[in-house]
Design a protein around this motif. Structure first.
Motif, short mmCIF file in Angstrom:
data_model
loop_
_atom_site.label_atom_id
_atom_site.label_comp_id
_atom_site.label_asym_id
_atom_site.label_seq_id
_atom_site.Cartn_x
_atom_site.Cartn_y
_atom_site.Cartn_z
N ASN A 132 0.78 -1.24 0.00
CA ASN A 132 0.00 0.00 0.00
C ASN A 132 0.82 1.29 0.00
OD1 ASN A 132 0.72 -0.80 2.68
ND2 ASN A 132 -0.72 0.66 3.51
N LEU A 152 -7.78 -4.08 1.40
CA LEU A 152 -6.46 -4.33 1.96
C LEU A 152 -6.41 -5.70 2.63
CD1 LEU A 152 -5.68 -0.88 3.63
CD2 LEU A 152 -4.98 -1.67 1.37
N SER A 153 -5.26 -6.35 2.52
CA SER A 153 -5.02 -7.57 3.29
C SER A 153 -3.75 -7.32 4.11
CB SER A 153 -4.88 -8.78 2.36
OG SER A 153 -3.90 -8.56 1.38
N PRO A 154 -3.68 -7.95 5.28
CA PRO A 154 -2.55 -7.65 6.17
C PRO A 154 -1.21 -8.11 5.63
CG PRO A 154 -3.97 -9.36 7.12
CD PRO A 154 -4.61 -8.91 5.84
N ALA A 171 0.49 -2.97 4.29
CA ALA A 171 -0.60 -3.88 3.93
C ALA A 171 -0.52 -4.07 2.42
CB ALA A 171 -1.95 -3.30 4.34
#
Length: 179
Positions: A132, A152-154, A171
């Protein structure tokens, strides 16, 4: 699959024997001082490794995907991962040798990856995840028709296979393009 292209680029599916050279290419594009010669470096916010031989080998051996090895005059200059996921394809592990970045190779390789996914698997869209904080890289993909989803994914903090984060706000954002 082996395809010749203008500017004497050729594309083929990577094989086991390519693994060591692919790891060196990916590491040079993303990590350490060598990566600073290109604009895709992650050296300012990630340390450690980007990938390893086991990771690259598992992608090459997967039945539902391939690693495109991109060569010019018999020399490996770039690569990308393509994975068939039902109605779409996932694009990842995109690396262009740092000294060759900024000359249009990436755009040509991305177009070939999209063509491959559409024609080989009937994929309706290409998906990728980008860290990101990489605004310049996200803008690059947006200029090529990818849409920011805001999804978003971690980041896998604590899993050093993906690198050692130098920031706490990382992220992955999902980008999507209709094919």
């Amino acid at each position: 699959m082996s395809t010749a292209h203008p500017a004497s680029l050729s594309f083929r599916s990577a094989v086991e024997a390519d693994v060591p050279e692919l790891v060196v290419l990916v590491e040079s594009a993303y990590r350490g001082d060598a990566s600073r010669a290109g604009w895709t470096t992650e050296a300012d916010f990630l340390d450690g490794q980007r990938t390893d031989e086991a990771g690259v080998r598992s992608i090459i051996e997967a039945e539902d995907g391939t690693v495109l090895a991109v060569e010019r005059a018999g020399e490996l200059v770039a690569c990308c991962q393509l994975e068939h996921r039902g109605d779409h394809a996932y694009f990842g592990m995109f690396a262009v040798r740092p000294g060759l970045q900024g000359g249009g190779l990436g755009k040509e390789i991305l177009a070939e990856a999209e063509r491959f996914a559409r024609e080989t698997w009937g994929a309706k869209e290409m998906r990728m995840t980008v860290v990101n904080v990489r605004e310049e890289l996200i803008a690059y993909y947006v200029r090529r028709g990818y849409r920011r989803t805001g999804e978003l994914s971690p980041f896998p903090y604590g899993d050093e296979r993906f690198g050692i984060p130098l920031r706490e706000d990382l992220a992955f954002e999902l980008l999507v393009k209709e094919l």
